[in-house]
Design a protein around this motif. Structure first.
Motif, short mmCIF file in Angstrom:
data_model
loop_
_atom_site.label_atom_id
_atom_site.label_comp_id
_atom_site.label_asym_id
_atom_site.label_seq_id
_atom_site.Cartn_x
_atom_site.Cartn_y
_atom_site.Cartn_z
N ASP A 252 -44.59 16.89 -64.56
CA ASP A 252 -43.23 17.29 -64.19
C ASP A 252 -42.37 17.64 -65.40
O ASP A 252 -41.43 18.40 -65.29
N PHE A 253 -42.71 17.07 -66.55
CA PHE A 253 -41.93 17.31 -67.76
C PHE A 253 -42.41 18.60 -68.42
O PHE A 253 -43.59 18.78 -68.66
N LYS A 254 -41.45 19.49 -68.69
CA LYS A 254 -41.78 20.78 -69.29
C LYS A 254 -41.10 20.91 -70.65
O LYS A 254 -39.94 20.52 -70.80
N TRP B 81 -38.96 26.67 -69.93
CA TRP B 81 -37.84 26.80 -69.01
C TRP B 81 -37.47 28.26 -68.84
O TRP B 81 -37.43 29.02 -69.80
N ARG B 82 -37.17 28.66 -67.62
CA ARG B 82 -36.77 30.04 -67.34
C ARG B 82 -35.26 30.20 -67.30
O ARG B 82 -34.75 31.26 -67.61
N ASP B 83 -34.56 29.16 -66.85
CA ASP B 83 -33.11 29.29 -66.67
C ASP B 83 -32.45 27.91 -66.66
O ASP B 83 -33.12 26.90 -66.88
N ILE B 84 -31.18 27.90 -66.38
CA ILE B 84 -30.41 26.66 -66.39
C ILE B 84 -30.90 25.68 -65.32
O ILE B 84 -30.81 24.46 -65.49
N LEU C 92 -31.77 21.74 -65.55
CA LEU C 92 -31.24 20.72 -64.65
C LEU C 92 -32.36 19.92 -63.98
O LEU C 92 -32.20 18.72 -63.74
N ASP C 93 -33.49 20.55 -63.72
CA ASP C 93 -34.65 19.82 -63.18
C ASP C 93 -35.11 18.75 -64.17
O ASP C 93 -35.48 17.65 -63.78
N GLN C 94 -35.08 19.08 -65.46
CA GLN C 94 -35.47 18.11 -66.48
C GLN C 94 -34.43 16.99 -66.61
O GLN C 94 -34.79 15.83 -66.82
#
Length: 125
Positions: free
Chosen positions: A8-10, A15-18, A22-24
């Motif tokens: 789940d951690f990238k 990351w593609r966008d904001i 926020l998912d992180q």
């Protein structure tokens, strides 16, 4: 919520966008947002927006004030337009409801994204 798995951690370069950011934040809020403060989160989001503008990078600026998120939020929370910012209004609503402000933010964010995705899909039909 289930515990996040390592997949789940990238890293930032994935990351593609904001919303990926926020998912992180959702996975590890204390790493990104001091004391779970929505004011700190809003400051990070504003910094992102400013950096994109300075560097001429197109960016999702849903969290600018005023912006799509705050425009959506006001009627959702049953209030008129607020000059205080979405972070203050969510903080107030969370205190009234007795829930952590960051939890309320992510619940509202999920609703906002779902409604926007539905509207985009309806417009495409």
């Amino acid at each position: 919520m289930t515990e996040p798995s390592p997949k789940d951690f990238k890293p930032v370069d994935e990351w593609r966008d904001i919303y990926d950011f926020l998912d992180q934040v959702r996975l590890r809020p204390s790493m990104w947002v001091r004391s779970g403060s929505l004011l700190h989160l809003q400051s990070v989001l504003y910094g992102y927006s400013v950096a994109c503008k300075i560097h001429g990078v197109p960016a999702v600026t849903d969290f600018d004030q005023p912006g799509p998120f705050s425009e959506w939020l006001c009627p959702r929370l049953g209030m008129r337009r607020s000059s205080l910012g979405w972070e203050v209004e969510i903080q107030r609503a969370a205190e009234t409801a007795g829930v952590p402000p960051l939890d309320m933010f992510f619940n509202l964010l999920d609703e906002f994204r779902t409604e926007r995705d539905d509207a985009v899909q309806d417009a495409a039909r």
